[in-house]
Scaffold this active site. Structure first.
Site, PDB file in Angstrom:
ATOM      1  CG  ASN A 147      -3.059  -1.934  -3.432  1.00  0.00           C
ATOM      2  OD1 ASN A 147      -1.771  -1.447  -3.612  1.00  0.00           O
ATOM      3  ND2 ASN A 147      -4.151  -1.403  -3.051  1.00  0.00           N
ATOM      4  CB  THR A 154      -8.585   4.370  -5.244  1.00  0.00           C
ATOM      5  OG1 THR A 154      -9.329   3.071  -4.970  1.00  0.00           O
ATOM      6  CG2 THR A 154      -9.380   5.704  -4.866  1.00  0.00           C
ATOM      7  CG  PHE A 184       0.934  -0.165  -7.460  1.00  0.00           C
ATOM      8  CD1 PHE A 184      -0.552  -0.513  -7.269  1.00  0.00           C
ATOM      9  CD2 PHE A 184       1.805  -1.503  -7.399  1.00  0.00           C
ATOM     10  CE1 PHE A 184      -1.048  -1.848  -7.215  1.00  0.00           C
ATOM     11  CE2 PHE A 184       1.165  -2.678  -6.892  1.00  0.00           C
ATOM     12  CZ  PHE A 184      -0.204  -2.729  -7.199  1.00  0.00           C
ATOM     13  CG  HIS A 202      -1.047   7.107  -2.262  1.00  0.00           C
ATOM     14  ND1 HIS A 202      -0.086   7.955  -2.776  1.00  0.00           N
ATOM     15  CD2 HIS A 202      -0.439   6.263  -1.771  1.00  0.00           C
ATOM     16  CE1 HIS A 202       1.176   7.144  -2.597  1.00  0.00           C
ATOM     17  NE2 HIS A 202       1.046   6.341  -1.734  1.00  0.00           N
TER      18      HIS A 202
HETATM   19  O1  RIB Z   1       0.676   4.321  -5.802  1.00  0.00           O
HETATM   20  C1  RIB Z   1      -0.523   4.420  -4.896  1.00  0.00           C
HETATM   21  C2  RIB Z   1      -1.705   3.564  -5.367  1.00  0.00           C
HETATM   22  O2  RIB Z   1      -1.341   2.154  -5.591  1.00  0.00           O
HETATM   23  C3  RIB Z   1      -2.657   3.627  -4.152  1.00  0.00           C
HETATM   24  O3  RIB Z   1      -4.018   3.624  -4.924  1.00  0.00           O
HETATM   25  C4  RIB Z   1      -2.346   2.377  -3.531  1.00  0.00           C
HETATM   26  O4  RIB Z   1      -3.678   2.035  -3.126  1.00  0.00           O
HETATM   27  C5  RIB Z   1      -1.986   1.437  -4.581  1.00  0.00           C
HETATM   28  O5  RIB Z   1      -3.281   0.904  -5.503  1.00  0.00           O
HETATM   29 CA    CA Z   2      -5.610   1.761  -4.263  1.00  0.00          CA
END
Ligand code: RIB
Ligand code: CA
Length: 308
Positions: free
Chosen positions: A39, A129, A171, A245
C-alpha cells in the site's frame, strides 16, 4: 488451544484493523508481524506496524521484521489514494519508541517466516494481507521449511468478480503477480480470501453510527480517524464505505466456518497487458481453498466485539 500465527502485511488501514482483530482474539497467538512493500513503501509499512503495536500494546511482544521493498519483478504501484500519504489515513498515533511492544528481528522477513515455520512445525498459520513477495522469497530460500506451515490464509485476488486495481486484477496480486504464482504453485495448504468475499464485508455509515460510535475507546477512535468518517456530516471524507478485506482474512483464521470454500487450482497472469495480475481458475496444479461465500453479519459482529 490458541493458533500460533505470523501476519505478513503492508499496513494500510485495513491491515491495521486486521492486526487489532488478531491481537484482540484469544483464538490467535501472534508470534510475529512482518512488513512488505505494498500500500505504501516498506519503510512506511514498518513504521505503521510499530504505530499500530503501540496502539494495541500486546501483552506478549511479537517479533517484527522488514521484508521486501519491491516486487520480485516489475515496478511498485502503492495505494496512497486509498490509505493516505502515511498509509493510516492520517490517524494520529504516537509510535512508542521503547521496544515495550515488539522485538525487532535481526534479519529479513522471509528468513523470520521460514525460521518460525521450522520452530512450530505443523502448528503455524501464516496470514498474508499484502503482496506475496515475502512468502515467495521464503519459499525460494527454504521450501522444505515452508512445507512445515500448517496453513496459509491470504487476502488477494478477484476470482469470479471484477478487480479493484484494474477491472480484472486485485491490488495484492497485481503488485507482485510472479510472487503470487510461485505461492499458488507451491503446494502449501492455502486458503484464498478474495474480493469475491471481502466485497461483502464493509463498514457503512449506519454501521459506524450504530456499532462503532458507542464503543468509545482508542481503537474505535483510531478506526474513525483512519477511515476518515465525520460524525457531524455522518459521511466518509472521500468514500461511501470501507471494505474489511484484511480483517476478514484474520476472521477466517479465527472462525473458519464463517466462509464457504471451494477447492480449485489457480494461475496468475504475469504477462504485461490487460490481464496482468489476473487470477484464473485452471484444471492443473495444486488444489487451493477459495472462499466464495461469507456470513457477513456474523463476521461484522465478531469484528465489532473484538474492537471493544
Ligand atoms: O485489494 C485489497 C488489498 O490490497 C488489501 O490487503 C489492502 O490492504 C491492499 O493491500
Ligand atoms: Ca493489505
Amino acid at each position: 488451544m490458541s493458533k500460533k500465527v505470523v501476519i505478513d502485511c503492508d499496513v494500510g488501514v485495513d491491515d491495521a484493523l486486521a492486526l487489532i482483530l488478531a491481537f484482540h482474539s484469544p483464538e490467535l497467538e501472534v508470534k510475529a508481524v512482518t512488513g512488505v512493500n505494498g500500500n505504501v513503501p516498506l519503510q512506511q509499512v514498518f513504521e505503521n506496524i510499530q504505530k499500530v503495536l503501540s496502539l494495541i500494546q500486546p501483552q506478549d511482544k511479537p517479533l517484527i521484521a522488514k521484508g521486501a521493498d519491491r516486487p520480485l519483478k516489475g515496478k511498485t504501484i502503492y495505494a496512497h489514494s486509498v490509505h493516505g500519504r502515511d498509509g493510516l489515513g492520517g490517524a494520529n498515533i504516537e509510535r512508542n519508541d521503547g521496544e515495550r511492544f515488539w522485538q525487532i528481528y535481526s534479519g529479513l522477513a522471509d528468513q523470520l517466516i521460514q525460521e518460525m515455520a521450522r520452530q512450530y512445525p505443523d502448528e503455524l498459520t501464516l496470514i498474508a494481507t499484502g503482496p506475496l513477495t515475502n512468502l515467495a522469497l521464503a519459499l525460494q530460500r527454504d521450501p522444505e521449511g515452508m512445507r512445515k506451515l500448517n496453513e496459509v490464509i491470504l487476502m488477494g485476488g478477484a476470482v469470479r468478480t471484477k478487480g479493484n486495481i484494474t477491472h480484472l486484477a486485485e491490488f495484492n496480486l497485481y503488485s507482485d503477480p510472479i510472487a503470487a504464482k510461485l505461492v499458488f504453485e507451491s503446494g502449501l495448504p492455502i486458503t484464498v480470501v478474495p474480493l469475491d468475499v471481502t466485497h461483502q464485508v464493509s463498514l457503512t455509515s449506519p454501521l459506524i453510527e450504530e456499532q462503532v460510535k458507542p464503543i468509545q475507546n482508542r481503537f474505535s477512535r483510531f478506526l474513525i480517524e483512519a477511515i476518515g468518517y465525520d460524525f457531524t456530516t455522518h459521511r466518509f471524507r472521500e468514500k461511501e464505505r470501507i471494505y474489511l478485506h484484511d480483517p476478514l482474512a484474520v476472521g477466517v483464521a479465527i472462525q473458519p466456518d464463517l466462509v464457504r470454500k471451494e477447492r480449485t487450482s489457480l494461475d496468475v497472469i504475469v504477462q504485461e497487458g490487460e490481464c496482468y495480475g489476473q487470477i484464473r481458475e485452471v484444471e492443473e496444479g495444486p488444489k487451493i481453498e477459495v472462499c466464495f461465500g461469507v456470513e457477513a453479519s456474523r463476521f461484522l459482529d465478531l469484528f465489532f466485539a473484538r474492537l471493544k
